[in-house]
Design a protein around this motif. Structure first.
Motif, PDB file in Angstrom:
ATOM      1  N   PRO A   1       0.496  -0.798  -0.065  1.00 29.51           N
ATOM      2  CA  PRO A   1       0.233   0.003  -0.004  1.00 29.51           C
ATOM      3  C   PRO A   1       0.888   1.401   0.102  1.00 29.51           C
ATOM      4  O   PRO A   1      -0.129   2.149  -0.485  1.00 29.51           O
ATOM      5  N   ALA A   2       1.911   1.415   0.577  1.00 25.88           N
ATOM      6  CA  ALA A   2       2.692   2.278   0.032  1.00 25.88           C
ATOM      7  C   ALA A   2       3.090   2.646  -1.260  1.00 25.88           C
ATOM      8  O   ALA A   2       4.068   3.661  -1.070  1.00 25.88           O
ATOM      9  N   HIS A   3       3.521   2.023  -2.051  1.00 23.56           N
ATOM     10  CA  HIS A   3       3.419   1.788  -3.177  1.00 23.56           C
ATOM     11  C   HIS A   3       2.671   2.043  -4.197  1.00 23.56           C
ATOM     12  O   HIS A   3       1.243   2.755  -4.378  1.00 23.56           O
ATOM     13  N   GLY A   4       2.626   0.681  -4.960  1.00 24.27           N
ATOM     14  CA  GLY A   4       1.446   1.200  -6.472  1.00 24.27           C
ATOM     15  C   GLY A   4       0.250   0.208  -5.491  1.00 24.27           C
ATOM     16  O   GLY A   4      -1.141   0.843  -6.016  1.00 24.27           O
ATOM     17  N   GLY A   5      -0.205  -0.054  -4.783  1.00 22.65           N
ATOM     18  CA  GLY A   5      -1.225  -0.703  -3.667  1.00 22.65           C
ATOM     19  C   GLY A   5      -2.285   0.345  -3.302  1.00 22.65           C
ATOM     20  O   GLY A   5      -2.844  -0.008  -2.732  1.00 22.65           O
ATOM     21  N   ALA A   6      -1.480   1.743  -3.128  1.00 20.48           N
ATOM     22  CA  ALA A   6      -2.201   3.149  -2.592  1.00 20.48           C
ATOM     23  C   ALA A   6      -3.151   2.927  -3.662  1.00 20.48           C
ATOM     24  O   ALA A   6      -4.579   3.647  -2.815  1.00 20.48           O
ATOM     25  N   ASN A   7      -2.910   2.815  -4.625  1.00 19.98           N
ATOM     26  CA  ASN A   7      -5.097   3.341  -5.423  1.00 19.98           C
ATOM     27  C   ASN A   7      -6.154   2.316  -4.990  1.00 19.98           C
ATOM     28  O   ASN A   7      -6.577   2.785  -4.973  1.00 19.98           O
ATOM     29  N   GLU A   8      -5.561   1.237  -4.457  1.00 14.06           N
ATOM     30  CA  GLU A   8      -6.568   0.369  -3.718  1.00 14.06           C
ATOM     31  C   GLU A   8      -7.261   1.043  -2.315  1.00 14.06           C
ATOM     32  O   GLU A   8      -8.363   1.269  -2.088  1.00 14.06           O
ATOM     33  N   ALA A   9      -6.011   1.159  -2.017  1.00 15.33           N
ATOM     34  CA  ALA A   9      -6.172   1.218  -0.949  1.00 15.33           C
ATOM     35  C   ALA A   9      -6.876   2.946  -0.726  1.00 15.33           C
ATOM     36  O   ALA A   9      -7.511   3.599  -0.019  1.00 15.33           O
ATOM     37  N   VAL A  10      -6.643   3.616  -1.397  1.00 16.29           N
ATOM     38  CA  VAL A  10      -7.418   4.793  -1.833  1.00 16.29           C
ATOM     39  C   VAL A  10      -8.603   5.083  -1.358  1.00 16.29           C
ATOM     40  O   VAL A  10      -9.827   6.006  -1.000  1.00 16.29           O
ATOM     41  N   LEU A  11      -9.598   4.031  -2.407  1.00 15.42           N
ATOM     42  CA  LEU A  11     -10.930   3.327  -2.763  1.00 15.42           C
ATOM     43  C   LEU A  11     -10.636   3.054  -1.506  1.00 15.42           C
ATOM     44  O   LEU A  11     -12.307   3.834  -1.282  1.00 15.42           O
ATOM     45  N   ASN A  12     -10.685   2.389  -1.081  1.00 15.26           N
ATOM     46  CA  ASN A  12     -11.287   1.414   0.203  1.00 15.26           C
ATOM     47  C   ASN A  12     -10.836   2.868   1.577  1.00 15.26           C
ATOM     48  O   ASN A  12     -11.967   2.614   2.307  1.00 15.26           O
ATOM     49  N   MET A  13      -9.965   3.694   1.623  1.00 14.49           N
ATOM     50  CA  MET A  13     -10.157   4.874   2.210  1.00 14.49           C
ATOM     51  C   MET A  13     -11.463   5.981   2.154  1.00 14.49           C
ATOM     52  O   MET A  13     -11.830   6.090   3.443  1.00 14.49           O
ATOM     53  N   LEU A  14     -11.584   6.093   0.761  1.00 16.33           N
ATOM     54  CA  LEU A  14     -12.765   7.384   0.605  1.00 16.33           C
ATOM     55  C   LEU A  14     -14.511   6.895   1.272  1.00 16.33           C
ATOM     56  O   LEU A  14     -14.902   7.280   1.594  1.00 16.33           O
ATOM     57  N   HIS A  15     -14.136   4.946   0.753  1.00 15.36           N
ATOM     58  CA  HIS A  15     -15.337   4.578   0.930  1.00 15.36           C
ATOM     59  C   HIS A  15     -15.486   4.120   2.731  1.00 15.36           C
ATOM     60  O   HIS A  15     -16.204   4.595   3.200  1.00 15.36           O
ATOM     61  N   GLU A  16     -14.330   4.008   2.808  1.00 17.68           N
ATOM     62  CA  GLU A  16     -13.993   4.007   5.036  1.00 17.68           C
ATOM     63  C   GLU A  16     -14.653   5.767   5.548  1.00 17.68           C
ATOM     64  O   GLU A  16     -15.763   5.676   6.374  1.00 17.68           O
ATOM     65  N   ILE A  17     -14.469   6.993   4.912  1.00 18.21           N
ATOM     66  CA  ILE A  17     -14.072   7.694   5.188  1.00 18.21           C
ATOM     67  C   ILE A  17     -16.185   8.063   5.022  1.00 18.21           C
ATOM     68  O   ILE A  17     -16.858   9.048   6.151  1.00 18.21           O
ATOM     69  N   GLY A  18     -16.439   7.597   3.628  1.00 18.82           N
ATOM     70  CA  GLY A  18     -18.010   7.737   3.408  1.00 18.82           C
ATOM     71  C   GLY A  18     -19.083   9.339   3.656  1.00 18.82           C
ATOM     72  O   GLY A  18     -19.863   9.077   2.913  1.00 18.82           O
TER      73      GLY A  18
ATOM     74  N   THR B   1      -4.577  -1.808  -8.924  1.00 21.59           N
ATOM     75  CA  THR B   1      -2.808  -2.310  -9.079  1.00 21.59           C
ATOM     76  C   THR B   1      -2.434  -3.098  -9.811  1.00 21.59           C
ATOM     77  O   THR B   1      -1.461  -2.795 -10.463  1.00 21.59           O
ATOM     78  N   VAL B   2      -3.137  -4.028 -10.075  1.00 23.07           N
ATOM     79  CA  VAL B   2      -3.062  -4.809 -11.755  1.00 23.07           C
ATOM     80  C   VAL B   2      -2.617  -4.261 -12.902  1.00 23.07           C
ATOM     81  O   VAL B   2      -1.299  -4.012 -13.035  1.00 23.07           O
ATOM     82  N   LEU B   3      -3.709  -3.205 -12.927  1.00 23.83           N
ATOM     83  CA  LEU B   3      -3.153  -1.952 -13.897  1.00 23.83           C
ATOM     84  C   LEU B   3      -2.073  -1.002 -13.864  1.00 23.83           C
ATOM     85  O   LEU B   3      -1.526  -1.443 -15.062  1.00 23.83           O
ATOM     86  N   PHE B   4      -1.547  -1.239 -13.153  1.00 23.32           N
ATOM     87  CA  PHE B   4      -0.711  -0.295 -11.663  1.00 23.32           C
ATOM     88  C   PHE B   4       0.537  -0.984 -12.492  1.00 23.32           C
ATOM     89  O   PHE B   4       1.426  -0.853 -13.304  1.00 23.32           O
ATOM     90  N   ALA B   5       0.535  -2.421 -12.720  1.00 21.40           N
ATOM     91  CA  ALA B   5       1.605  -3.387 -12.552  1.00 21.40           C
ATOM     92  C   ALA B   5       2.034  -3.683 -14.807  1.00 21.40           C
ATOM     93  O   ALA B   5       2.835  -3.566 -14.828  1.00 21.40           O
ATOM     94  N   ILE B   6       0.590  -4.063 -15.341  1.00 17.82           N
ATOM     95  CA  ILE B   6       0.852  -3.521 -16.634  1.00 17.82           C
ATOM     96  C   ILE B   6       1.599  -2.829 -16.888  1.00 17.82           C
ATOM     97  O   ILE B   6       2.298  -3.045 -18.308  1.00 17.82           O
ATOM     98  N   ALA B   7       1.159  -1.564 -16.976  1.00 19.13           N
ATOM     99  CA  ALA B   7       1.793  -0.716 -16.809  1.00 19.13           C
ATOM    100  C   ALA B   7       3.008   0.116 -16.918  1.00 19.13           C
ATOM    101  O   ALA B   7       3.667  -0.102 -18.077  1.00 19.13           O
TER     102      ALA B   7
END
Ligand code: CMC
Length: 462
Positions: free
Chosen positions: A281-298, A399-405
């Motif tokens: 999550p500190a690297h490419g996994g952050a894009n998934e973590a952002v979405l989860n965070m925005l959901h959590e903020i609500g 993050t898969v899309l990030f890895a592809i890119a």
């Protein structure tokens, strides 16, 4: 090369290196040591300390490599203070406007933008490698349906090394080139199959008359029983995201690939190691973590609570999609991504309830003294998730899309390691040892009768 010279004395070294040197004084002994300053074409100068140990008997200590250059590279330049990103000298903003993803792949690999003919030939070569060996396809069935697609990526890309080991001699430029083409071409197929497998849908075969991004969309979202119509707005948005993520000089995953590759390891296995590093999550996994965070903020009202948590030293929570090791100004990719986010949502007529939360969070954080003082700005991952959501990508696939890119970036750096740089050696950092001094083995009878408290040790407590 000046960097390798060992001088007869400190005086001779100082004289010969002149102004282009740095003098290190050991205040324990008064000894002086001189080290050459090396200049790149852009960016700060570096002190060449490659003979530091032989001169001083000491190593440098730089956890997290905050001040260490690990290699020479011609590929990507970042000015973190000014928020500049160049691929082979071209500003990212201009590439996003004028090039497509395969042009950028060509540029990163070969150093120049392709001519019309070069571009067509490159696209033909890449599309020639998009299919997977049918036996590799059967690998997917070994995974749980609920497996995270990045876990599948690590496994399947690593498994490519079993398919192409005998014809991948890393010392042969032709075989290196073919390995690079295979990796770039197969990543959309491998990534999309991870998604198809989780859905229980049939795997789609690639279609070679489509662009890279169109093919990726079709692999992801088409089913054999229906015609699939590609939405050009979505294809353009995906292409832009691919360009923005294509390379970022010596980041954690690229450095992982370089370190793995420095031993002469199989390139498919090296790229799998890069995927593993990217996932965090500190690297490419952050894009998934952002979405989860925005959901959590609500909702917008909850933002101050989360901002306060991000500032609390005792709380592990961080604002995901904020901060960067190199950018101490707006990440130029985030600026493009933010603009693109508005455009894509408008063009698709999507109203995402997470967008107002993201916009307000950005506004509040950018006015907050904590974020201002620490120079924490939104990074590339802050808005990419909202665009991807609008295009139909499921969150675990971000993050898969990030890895592809990023595969082209990893491959370009791996290629560069073999391109005649005589300073290239196996990567092998040193350490500051803080463990027990030499001691004699204790027989069981004389060991203290401790009760095991491994959890305490795993938590990092002595
Ligand atoms: N929220 C709250 N505080 C933060 C954040 C954040 N997102 N990022 C850094 N800080 C604080 C951190 O607590 C530290 O404070 P202090 O000096 O008081 O100890 C200070 O800022 C410096 O942080 P750091 O962790 O030492 O900086 P770093 O360069 O080692 O880490 C980072 C960079 C990107 C890992 C970090 O900013 C972070 O964890 N951000 C959130 C995850 C994220 O968005 N990652 C994607 C990076 S961009 C995509 C890519 O290329 O990978």
């Amino acid at each position: 090369m000046a960097a390798k010279k060992i001088f007869a004395s400190a005086e001779v070294a100082g004289e010969l290196l002149g102004k282009d040197s740095v003098t290190l004084v050991n205040n324990r002994t008064g000894e002086q040591h001189h080290f050459p300053i090396v200049d790149g074409t852009e960016g700060p100068s570096l002190i060449d300390i490659s003979n530091l140990y032989s001169q001083t008997g000491m190593f440098t200590y730089d956890p997290g490599f905050t001040s260490t250059g690990s290699c020479r590279s011609d590929i990507t330049f970042i000015d973190g203070e000014k928020g500049i990103l160049l691929y082979r000298g071209y500003p990212i903003e201009q590439l996003v406007d004028g090039a497509d993803y395969l042009d950028v792949c060509y540029l990163l690999l070969h150093g120049e933008l392709p001519s019309k003919l070069e571009g067509e030939q490159f696209a033909a070569v890449i599309t020639n490698h998009t299919m997977l060996h049918e036996q590799l396809v059967s690998f997917y069935r070994g995974f749980k349906r609920s497996a995270h697609p990045m876990a599948i990526m690590v496994g399947v890309v690593g498994a490519l090394s079993a398919f192409y080991h005998s014809d991948t001699d890393v010392h042969d430029p032709y075989q290196r080139m073919v390995a690079a083409h295979r990796l770039i071409a197969k990543m959309p197929t491998i990534g999309s199959y991870a998604y198809k497998y989780s859905k229980g849908q049939p795997f789609m075969y690639p279609k070679n008359d489509l662009t890279f991004s169109e093919n990726l969309l079709r692999l992801m979202f088409a089913v054999p029983s229906e015609e699939y119509t590609i939405n050009p707005i979505v294809a353009k948005a995906i292409d832009r995201i691919l360009i923005l993520h294509a390379d970022h000089e010596q980041n954690a995953s690229t450095s992982t690939v370089r370190l793995a590759g420095s031993s002469g390891a199989n390139p498919f296995a090296c790229i799998a190691s890069g995927i593993a590093s990217l996932w965090g999550p500190a690297h490419g996994g952050a894009n998934e973590a952002v979405l989860n965070m925005l959901h959590e903020i609500g909702s917008v009202e909850n933002i101050p609570k989360f901002v306060a948590r991000a500032k609390d030293k005792d709380d592990k929570f961080r604002l995901m999609g904020f901060g960067h090791r190199v950018y101490k100004n707006y990440d130029p990719r985030a600026t493009i991504m933010r603009q693109s986010c508005h455009e894509v949502l408008d063009e698709l007529g999507v109203s995402d309830p997470l967008l107002p939360i993201a916009l307000e969070l950005e506004k509040i954080a950018l006015k907050d003294s904590y974020f201002i003082e620490k120079k924490l700005y939104p990074n590339v991952d802050f808005y990419s998730g909202i665009i991807l959501r609008a295009t139909g990508f499921p969150v675990p696939m971000f993050t898969v899309l990030f890895a592809i890119a990023r595969t082209v970036g990893w491959v370009a750096h791996w290629k560069e390691m073999y391109s005649g740089d005589e300073t290239q050696r196996i990567g092998r950092p040193r350490q500051l040892y803080t463990g027990a001094r030499r001691r004699d083995f204790q027989q069981l009878e004389i060991r203290k009768n401790r009760s095991p408290n491994w959890l305490r040790l795993w938590a990092g407590k002595k």
